[in-house]
Design a protein around this motif. Structure first.
Motif, short mmCIF file in Angstrom:
data_model
loop_
_atom_site.label_atom_id
_atom_site.label_comp_id
_atom_site.label_asym_id
_atom_site.label_seq_id
_atom_site.Cartn_x
_atom_site.Cartn_y
_atom_site.Cartn_z
N GLN A 147 0.82 -1.21 0.00
CA GLN A 147 0.00 0.00 0.00
C GLN A 147 0.85 1.26 0.00
N VAL A 148 1.98 1.24 0.72
CA VAL A 148 2.89 2.40 0.73
C VAL A 148 3.44 2.64 -0.67
N PHE A 149 3.92 1.58 -1.33
CA PHE A 149 4.43 1.73 -2.69
C PHE A 149 3.34 2.25 -3.63
N MET A 150 2.12 1.75 -3.47
CA MET A 150 1.02 2.19 -4.33
C MET A 150 0.68 3.65 -4.09
N ILE A 151 0.81 4.12 -2.86
CA ILE A 151 0.57 5.54 -2.59
C ILE A 151 1.57 6.40 -3.36
N PHE A 152 2.85 5.99 -3.35
CA PHE A 152 3.86 6.73 -4.09
C PHE A 152 3.60 6.66 -5.59
N VAL A 153 3.20 5.49 -6.07
CA VAL A 153 2.91 5.34 -7.51
C VAL A 153 1.75 6.23 -7.92
N TRP A 154 0.67 6.21 -7.11
CA TRP A 154 -0.49 7.06 -7.43
C TRP A 154 -0.14 8.54 -7.31
N LEU A 155 0.72 8.88 -6.36
CA LEU A 155 1.14 10.28 -6.20
C LEU A 155 1.91 10.76 -7.42
N ILE A 156 2.88 9.94 -7.87
CA ILE A 156 3.64 10.30 -9.07
C ILE A 156 2.72 10.35 -10.29
N ASP A 190 -3.76 9.67 9.20
CA ASP A 190 -3.96 8.26 9.54
C ASP A 190 -3.06 7.35 8.71
N THR A 191 -2.88 7.71 7.43
CA THR A 191 -2.02 6.91 6.56
C THR A 191 -0.57 6.94 7.03
N ILE A 192 -0.11 8.14 7.40
CA ILE A 192 1.28 8.28 7.87
C ILE A 192 1.47 7.53 9.18
N LEU A 193 0.50 7.71 10.10
CA LEU A 193 0.58 7.00 11.38
C LEU A 193 0.55 5.48 11.16
N GLY A 194 -0.31 5.05 10.24
CA GLY A 194 -0.40 3.62 9.95
C GLY A 194 0.88 3.09 9.34
N PHE A 195 1.51 3.88 8.46
CA PHE A 195 2.77 3.46 7.84
C PHE A 195 3.87 3.30 8.89
#
Length: 412
Positions: A147-156, A190-195
């Motif tokens: 999910q972390v990698f996907m967040i970066f992919v979607w951000l880019i 929440d995402t950052i805390l979860g990461f």
């Protein structure tokens, strides 16, 4: 290719059609032909390219390619050629319509970005499924990292799409993004805390998939079935699902039963409430009768001999039982409980076995049994514990003891 995309235009001009009409007819016919070609190529790619890889994956001993097929990676890759062909031909086909050509070029470039994101997502999911199939990674929070990698992919991907839609450079968007960092931190709190929590959980090995955890505040009491970036899913023993935010596993207390499951037994810790008024010294006749209980016969004979010797040497007046050293029914019963547990086939003899008397209460004097069953399966554990206490409750009257219970007048 330019001459080919202008073929119908030249044909209409040579037949006396006006330039404006010839341009529109050329584009319309070109779009129809392009759509037909794209559908044919896409169909062939799916039927041939994808079918070849699926056949290879089915014969291969490696499971990684099977997960590639499961997550449709080859299906997405099959769309690359048709999309590339569209991006290549459209600028030449819409040469006479520069505005429309610009919009369409941006649209198909955005589609290309989205397609790349879908391909990367399917590959990441493949790695996730493959790693979960390995024993060393089966209990790790792989979902969180994916999910972390996907967040970066979607951000880019979002940055690229924004740049294509607005015509602004990527650096201009990143500059604006920096100014909005405080807002973004609030949105993705929440995402950052979860990461961060998922990394702490993995590094400290506090929770694994398959662990039995108890978190009473959130009604969780069961097995962890999933750990992802935002939440931990616990399947309770009543088959309900409790979802707990991941960062609560680092900020609040919970009980992980992994230590018990990895140990040699499951703890039995329960008390019998003995009626205090039933506790008394044992007379010689009482001791003689208790010697018929085989498990404590040798213990009673040795202890009685020691006590008699002591009282004789000290010239103790035994006209009253309270004088000198004596045996009590509670003390003998406590010994009986320990010997019974030590001889029980389902009690782990390598771990603590103890019966101890706790402080007297208004409901009687607790006699606590502390031991470990060698079977940790819940159903079997409950049966073992029930059998032990069934026996002890039935044995209590033999020691002239009584179990405390409230008396109710049934006539009222």
């Amino acid at each position: 290719m330019k001459d080919l995309t202008r073929y119908f235009y030249n044909l209409f001009i040579s037949n006396g059609v006006s330039e404006n009409t010839a341009e529109y007819l050329n584009v319309i016919i070109g779009i129809v032909i392009l759509v037909i070609i794209i559908f044919i190529i896409d169909f062939v790619m799916k039927k041939v390219f994808v079918a070849i890889f699926r056949a290879y994956a089915s014969r291969s001993k490696n499971t990684f390619d099977d997960y590639l097929v499961k997550n449709k990676t080859f299906d997405y890759l099959a769309h690359i050629v048709p999309l590339w062909l569209i991006i290549w031909i459209v600028p030449k086909l819409f040469l006479a319509f520069p505005k429309a050509e610009k919009y369409l070029e941006n649209l198909f470039n955005i589609m290309a970005v989205v397609l790349v994101i879908w391909i990367l997502r399917s590959i990441l999911r493949t790695f996730r499924d493959f790693l979960k199939s390995l024993p060393s990674f089966k209990d790790k929070p792989i979902d969180s990292y994916v999910q972390v990698f996907m967040i970066f992919v979607w951000l880019i991907g979002g940055i690229l799409v924004f740049s294509l839609m607005t015509g602004k450079s990527i650096w201009a968007f990143l500059t604006a993004l920096g100014a909005m960092s405080a807002v973004l931190l609030l949105i993705f709190k929440d995402t950052i805390l979860g990461f961060v929590a998922s990394i702490q959980v993995a590094v400290n090995d506090t929770v694994r998939i398959g662990d039995w955890i108890t978190m009473e505040k959130y009604g969780a009491d069961g097995d962890v079935i999933e750990i992802n970036l935002s939440s931990v899913k616990v399947q309770n023993f009543d088959k309900t699902i409790t979802t707990i935010p991941t960062y609560y596993l680092t900020s609040e207390s919970f009980r992980n039963w992994r230590g018990m499951m990895n140990s040699g037994g499951r703890r039995i810790k329960r008390s019998l409430l003995i009626k205090t008024s039933s506790i008394t010294f044992l007379s010689d006749d009482d001791i003689k009768q208790l010697k018929n209980i085989e498990i404590i016969k040798d213990y009673l004979e040795n202890l009685q001999e020691t006590i008699t010797k002591h009282n004789t040497e000290q010239k103790i007046d035994k006209s009253l039982l309270i004088n000198g050293r004596n045996l009590s029914n509670m003390g003998i019963f406590r010994v009986y409980v320990e010997l019974y547990l030590q001889n029980h086939p389902y009690i782990n003899k390598e771990m603590t076995i103890m019966s101890r008397q706790l402080a007297p209460t208004a409901q009687g004097t607790p006699l606590e049994i502390y031991a470990f069953s060698n079977d940790k399966v819940w159903k079997n554990y409950e049966k073992i514990m029930a059998d032990i206490f069934d026996h002890l409750l039935a044995a209590i009257p033999y020691f002239k003891l009584e179990v405390f219970e409230f008396n109710y007048n049934t006539d009222i």
